[in-house]
Design a protein around this motif. Structure first.
Motif, PDB file in Angstrom:
ATOM      1  N   GLN A  22       0.813  -1.214   0.000  1.00 41.54           N
ATOM      2  CA  GLN A  22       0.000   0.000   0.000  1.00 41.54           C
ATOM      3  C   GLN A  22       0.852   1.272   0.000  1.00 41.54           C
ATOM      4  OE1 GLN A  22      -3.233  -0.807  -0.559  1.00 41.54           O
ATOM      5  NE2 GLN A  22      -2.240  -2.833  -0.490  1.00 41.54           N
ATOM      6  N   LYS A  23       0.461   2.247  -0.840  1.00 46.37           N
ATOM      7  CA  LYS A  23       1.266   3.460  -0.958  1.00 46.37           C
ATOM      8  C   LYS A  23       1.143   4.340   0.290  1.00 46.37           C
ATOM      9  CE  LYS A  23      -2.102   6.370  -3.503  1.00 46.37           C
ATOM     10  NZ  LYS A  23      -3.284   5.596  -3.130  1.00 46.37           N
ATOM     11  N   GLN A  24       0.040   4.168   1.062  1.00 43.79           N
ATOM     12  CA  GLN A  24      -0.127   4.968   2.299  1.00 43.79           C
ATOM     13  C   GLN A  24       0.716   4.416   3.444  1.00 43.79           C
ATOM     14  OE1 GLN A  24      -2.551   3.306   0.680  1.00 43.79           O
ATOM     15  NE2 GLN A  24      -4.413   4.529   0.444  1.00 43.79           N
ATOM     16  N   VAL A  25       1.391   3.289   3.195  1.00 45.12           N
ATOM     17  CA  VAL A  25       2.177   2.637   4.249  1.00 45.12           C
ATOM     18  C   VAL A  25       3.653   2.738   3.880  1.00 45.12           C
ATOM     19  CG1 VAL A  25       2.663   0.413   5.369  1.00 45.12           C
ATOM     20  CG2 VAL A  25       0.297   1.062   4.832  1.00 45.12           C
ATOM     21  N   SER A  26       4.455   3.344   4.766  1.00 46.93           N
ATOM     22  CA  SER A  26       5.872   3.500   4.424  1.00 46.93           C
ATOM     23  C   SER A  26       6.707   2.304   4.851  1.00 46.93           C
ATOM     24  CB  SER A  26       6.440   4.788   5.026  1.00 46.93           C
ATOM     25  OG  SER A  26       6.068   4.910   6.374  1.00 46.93           O
ATOM     26  N   ARG A  27       6.273   1.576   5.894  1.00 50.16           N
ATOM     27  CA  ARG A  27       7.053   0.441   6.345  1.00 50.16           C
ATOM     28  C   ARG A  27       6.184  -0.553   7.104  1.00 50.16           C
ATOM     29  NH1 ARG A  27      12.740   0.616   9.557  1.00 50.16           N
ATOM     30  NH2 ARG A  27      13.115  -1.582   9.116  1.00 50.16           N
ATOM     31  N   VAL A  28       6.462  -1.833   6.927  1.00 56.70           N
ATOM     32  CA  VAL A  28       5.735  -2.877   7.664  1.00 56.70           C
ATOM     33  C   VAL A  28       6.746  -3.697   8.448  1.00 56.70           C
ATOM     34  CG1 VAL A  28       4.129  -4.825   7.498  1.00 56.70           C
ATOM     35  CG2 VAL A  28       4.037  -2.989   5.794  1.00 56.70           C
ATOM     36  N   PHE A  29       6.413  -3.974   9.710  1.00 55.33           N
ATOM     37  CA  PHE A  29       7.287  -4.774  10.568  1.00 55.33           C
ATOM     38  C   PHE A  29       6.573  -6.074  10.896  1.00 55.33           C
ATOM     39  CE2 PHE A  29       8.162  -0.335  11.188  1.00 55.33           C
ATOM     40  CZ  PHE A  29       9.543  -0.243  11.324  1.00 55.33           C
ATOM     41  N   TYR A  30       7.049  -7.178  10.318  1.00 57.15           N
ATOM     42  CA  TYR A  30       6.510  -8.504  10.634  1.00 57.15           C
ATOM     43  C   TYR A  30       7.634  -9.512  10.397  1.00 57.15           C
ATOM     44  CZ  TYR A  30       3.455 -12.546  10.927  1.00 57.15           C
ATOM     45  OH  TYR A  30       2.890 -13.744  11.321  1.00 57.15           O
ATOM     46  N   PRO A  31       7.936 -10.346  11.376  1.00 56.10           N
ATOM     47  CA  PRO A  31       9.092 -11.252  11.236  1.00 56.10           C
ATOM     48  C   PRO A  31       8.954 -12.247  10.084  1.00 56.10           C
ATOM     49  CG  PRO A  31       8.280 -11.214  13.520  1.00 56.10           C
ATOM     50  CD  PRO A  31       7.280 -10.476  12.688  1.00 56.10           C
ATOM     51  N   GLY A  32       7.726 -12.425   9.588  1.00 56.30           N
ATOM     52  CA  GLY A  32       7.506 -13.347   8.477  1.00 56.30           C
ATOM     53  C   GLY A  32       7.689 -12.686   7.117  1.00 56.30           C
ATOM     54  N   LEU A  33       8.074 -11.405   7.076  1.00 54.38           N
ATOM     55  CA  LEU A  33       8.359 -10.717   5.805  1.00 54.38           C
ATOM     56  C   LEU A  33       9.868 -10.725   5.577  1.00 54.38           C
ATOM     57  CD1 LEU A  33       6.094  -7.515   6.013  1.00 54.38           C
ATOM     58  CD2 LEU A  33       5.660  -9.622   4.706  1.00 54.38           C
ATOM     59  N   ALA A  34      10.263 -10.963   4.332  1.00 50.06           N
ATOM     60  CA  ALA A  34      11.700 -10.975   4.009  1.00 50.06           C
ATOM     61  C   ALA A  34      12.334  -9.628   4.330  1.00 50.06           C
ATOM     62  CB  ALA A  34      11.893 -11.332   2.539  1.00 50.06           C
ATOM     63  N   SER A  35      11.521  -8.540   4.307  1.00 48.92           N
ATOM     64  CA  SER A  35      12.054  -7.197   4.540  1.00 48.92           C
ATOM     65  C   SER A  35      12.359  -6.923   6.021  1.00 48.92           C
ATOM     66  CB  SER A  35      11.035  -6.161   4.055  1.00 48.92           C
ATOM     67  OG  SER A  35       9.802  -6.327   4.759  1.00 48.92           O
ATOM     68  N   HIS A  36      11.933  -7.806   6.925  1.00 48.97           N
ATOM     69  CA  HIS A  36      12.152  -7.534   8.350  1.00 48.97           C
ATOM     70  C   HIS A  36      13.640  -7.695   8.690  1.00 48.97           C
ATOM     71  CE1 HIS A  36      11.930  -7.921  12.741  1.00 48.97           C
ATOM     72  NE2 HIS A  36      10.807  -7.237  12.634  1.00 48.97           N
ATOM     73  N   PRO A  37      14.205  -6.759   9.479  1.00 50.49           N
ATOM     74  CA  PRO A  37      15.651  -6.842   9.764  1.00 50.49           C
ATOM     75  C   PRO A  37      16.067  -8.147  10.449  1.00 50.49           C
ATOM     76  CG  PRO A  37      14.567  -5.152  11.128  1.00 50.49           C
ATOM     77  CD  PRO A  37      13.593  -5.561  10.070  1.00 50.49           C
ATOM     78  N   ASP A  38      15.146  -8.785  11.180  1.00 52.69           N
ATOM     79  CA  ASP A  38      15.513 -10.016  11.893  1.00 52.69           C
ATOM     80  C   ASP A  38      14.846 -11.258  11.303  1.00 52.69           C
ATOM     81  OD1 ASP A  38      17.052  -8.509  13.711  1.00 52.69           O
ATOM     82  OD2 ASP A  38      15.229  -7.997  14.823  1.00 52.69           O
ATOM     83  N   ALA A  39      14.492 -11.199  10.018  1.00 52.43           N
ATOM     84  CA  ALA A  39      13.796 -12.335   9.387  1.00 52.43           C
ATOM     85  C   ALA A  39      14.608 -13.627   9.513  1.00 52.43           C
ATOM     86  CB  ALA A  39      13.509 -12.025   7.920  1.00 52.43           C
ATOM     87  N   ALA A  40      15.944 -13.519   9.406  1.00 53.48           N
ATOM     88  CA  ALA A  40      16.774 -14.727   9.461  1.00 53.48           C
ATOM     89  C   ALA A  40      16.733 -15.354  10.856  1.00 53.48           C
ATOM     90  CB  ALA A  40      18.216 -14.390   9.064  1.00 53.48           C
ATOM     91  N   ILE A  41      16.832 -14.513  11.893  1.00 55.26           N
ATOM     92  CA  ILE A  41      16.759 -15.034  13.278  1.00 55.26           C
ATOM     93  C   ILE A  41      15.382 -15.657  13.497  1.00 55.26           C
ATOM     94  CG2 ILE A  41      16.776 -14.431  15.732  1.00 55.26           C
ATOM     95  CD1 ILE A  41      18.675 -12.129  15.083  1.00 55.26           C
ATOM     96  N   ALA A  42      14.338 -14.966  13.038  1.00 60.18           N
ATOM     97  CA  ALA A  42      12.977 -15.465  13.225  1.00 60.18           C
ATOM     98  C   ALA A  42      12.820 -16.839  12.573  1.00 60.18           C
ATOM     99  CB  ALA A  42      11.963 -14.474  12.650  1.00 60.18           C
ATOM    100  N   ARG A  43      13.320 -16.980  11.326  1.00 58.92           N
ATOM    101  CA  ARG A  43      13.197 -18.260  10.615  1.00 58.92           C
ATOM    102  C   ARG A  43      13.937 -19.372  11.352  1.00 58.92           C
ATOM    103  NH1 ARG A  43      13.299 -15.513   5.734  1.00 58.92           N
ATOM    104  NH2 ARG A  43      15.570 -15.622   5.693  1.00 58.92           N
ATOM    105  N   LYS A  44      15.049 -19.010  11.991  1.00 61.44           N
ATOM    106  CA  LYS A  44      15.862 -20.005  12.689  1.00 61.44           C
ATOM    107  C   LYS A  44      15.162 -20.549  13.942  1.00 61.44           C
ATOM    108  CE  LYS A  44      19.694 -18.970  15.021  1.00 61.44           C
ATOM    109  NZ  LYS A  44      21.034 -18.630  15.466  1.00 61.44           N
ATOM    110  N   GLN A  45      14.457 -19.684  14.666  1.00 63.91           N
ATOM    111  CA  GLN A  45      13.972 -20.108  15.979  1.00 63.91           C
ATOM    112  C   GLN A  45      12.457 -20.112  16.137  1.00 63.91           C
ATOM    113  OE1 GLN A  45      16.020 -17.300  18.485  1.00 63.91           O
ATOM    114  NE2 GLN A  45      14.419 -15.745  18.366  1.00 63.91           N
ATOM    115  N   MET A  46      11.721 -19.654  15.119  1.00 65.93           N
ATOM    116  CA  MET A  46      10.260 -19.641  15.226  1.00 65.93           C
ATOM    117  C   MET A  46       9.658 -20.563  14.165  1.00 65.93           C
ATOM    118  SD  MET A  46       9.604 -15.530  15.758  1.00 65.93           S
ATOM    119  CE  MET A  46       8.035 -15.622  16.633  1.00 65.93           C
ATOM    120  N   SER A  47       8.586 -21.273  14.559  1.00 62.28           N
ATOM    121  CA  SER A  47       7.919 -22.130  13.580  1.00 62.28           C
ATOM    122  C   SER A  47       6.716 -21.406  12.967  1.00 62.28           C
ATOM    123  CB  SER A  47       7.486 -23.434  14.234  1.00 62.28           C
ATOM    124  OG  SER A  47       6.711 -23.158  15.381  1.00 62.28           O
ATOM    125  N   GLY A  48       6.385 -20.228  13.488  1.00 67.52           N
ATOM    126  CA  GLY A  48       5.353 -19.346  12.945  1.00 67.52           C
ATOM    127  C   GLY A  48       5.697 -17.965  13.461  1.00 67.52           C
TER     128      GLY A  48
END
Ligand SMILES: *Cc1c(COP(=O)(O)O)cnc(C)c1O
Length: 387
Positions: free
Chosen positions: A275-301
């Motif tokens: 969405q153009k009205q949204v400048s940034r989204v923070f969710y560990p399941g998005l590749a764009s999240h700064p900690d996506a790699a840590i999340a994938r390593k230790q979270m199953s969801g």
């Protein structure tokens, strides 16, 4: 011969031996009877599993504790009257004057206040470490450090801490690692399996899941739970039986609820990112999240919490917030119904720009607790609200 008054009072009490209920009933009794002095003596010597008084232990509370121990893969659990009661039970149970707590800087506000407004009065100091410092925490331990406290994912930007690496650093120095696992829930993340020593929960959130019970929990090895049990008993933080029953019922559906929270939140996060009205989204399941790699390593969801920043800043966030129809404007999280909060008016209220920047929070942020409604309806609501 007893009089009728006495008879009325005692008639029908106790547990009928012919009744074998499928659920552990609500034992609302505050005290439990003993058949004789010998049994009471055995209880006092610790060689009987008898109940004596519900502030110490109660069968309904223990049913919830057994479920929590199973969910987190721990040997034992304690259930408390709130998440904060669990926090204070752990800290007062494990620490003494002269000790130091190392605490992640991004942490629940109530936890910060217990550390800085209560424990410091009893001679326990707290030092805060940044999320970056937690990446290599060993050098930050001091000679008096006894406990390291952190949460992952954090509120509201869902930054993730590498639990296994922090727990290993703690084990190497004999420091007790405590993880507030409220945001993830044990379905998505089990810190004990990654060598953390103690897990704390606000069971008010996903564990109960229906926005109608205030409760907390601690889960760990038998040894560490035994160390903190006197603090619950003497500070009086145990949960009362009717709420423990509701909590145990909630936990029975935790896995199916969390699966839906995860799926709905992922769908909402992916929609918001477009969405153009949204400048940034923070969710560990998005590749764009700064900690996506840590999340994938230790979270199953990746959980039910999503945070996003409105391109229109604070005014944009307020307009979007006020236009929501299905998401309800409320604090808290983890219930079946979807909620939206404005961090600068709730968890980060009153912070100045420097403090906000340190917390990674901006005035244009909205935090969603994505519930169990249809994801189509949730996305439609966000689409009509974004301006
Ligand atoms: C809500 C919350 C707490 C405090 O729990 P209460 O049940 O409100 O006492 C602690 N940590 C986190 C992450 C929370 O969201």
């Amino acid at each position: 011969m007893s009089t009728r008054d006495t008879e009325i009072l005692h008639a029908g009490e106790g547990v009928p031996s012919s009744a074998t209920p499928i659920t552990t009933p609500i034992y609302s009794a505050t005290t439990f009877t003993f058949p004789n002095a010998a049994e009471l003596e055995k209880f006092q010597q610790g060689t009987s599993t008898h109940y004596i008084y519900s502030r110490y232990a109660n069968p309904t509370v223990q049913a919830a504790e057994a479920k929590l121990a199973a969910a987190e893969g721990g040997e034992a659990a304690l259930v408390t009257g709130s998440g904060m009661a669990a926090t204070s039970t752990a800290l007062f149970g494990l620490l003494q004057a002269g000790d130091e707590v190392l605490c992640a800087s991004s942490i629940y506000g109530g936890t910060v206040q217990v550390l800085t407004q209560f424990l410091d009065r009893f001679g326990v100091a707290t030092r805060f470490v940044s999320m970056e410092a937690l990446g290599d925490v060993g050098p930050h331990f001091g000679p008096e450090t006894k406990v390291l406290w952190f949460e992952t994912p954090t509120n509201p930007t869902l930054r993730c801490v590498d639990i296994a690496s922090v727990a290993a650093a703690c084990r190497a120095k004999g420091v007790i690692s405590i993880v507030d696992n409220t945001f993830a829930s044990p379905i998505n993340q089990q810190p004990l399996a990654l060598d953390a020593d103690l897990v704390m929960h606000s069971a008010t959130k996903f564990l109960n899941g229906h926005s109608d019970v205030t409760a907390g929990a601690l889960v760990g090895s038998r040894a560490i739970i035994d160390r903190v049990t006197p603090a619950r008993k003497l500070l009086g933080g145990i949960l009362e039986p009717a709420s423990a029953y509701a909590l145990a019922r909630g936990i029975k559906t935790l896995a199916v609820r969390v699966a839906r929270h995860n799926a709905n939140a992922q769908a909402v996060a992916e929609f918001l990112e477009q969405q153009k009205q949204v400048s940034r989204v923070f969710y560990p399941g998005l590749a764009s999240h700064p900690d996506a790699a840590i999340a994938r390593k230790q979270m199953s969801g990746f959980g039910g919490m999503v945070c996003f920043e409105c391109a229109g800043g604070y005014e944009g966030a307020v307009r979007t917030f006020d236009r929501l129809k299905l998401f309800q404007r409320a604090a808290s999280l983890g219930g079946v119904e979807s909620l939206c909060s404005l961090p600068v008016l709730t968890s980060q209220y009153g912070l100045d720009d420097i403090q906000l920047a340190a917390a990674g929070v901006t005035r244009g942020m909205l935090r969603l607790s994505v519930g169990l409604e249809s994801s189509t309806d949730l996305i439609d609501d966000l689409r009509q609200a974004l301006v």
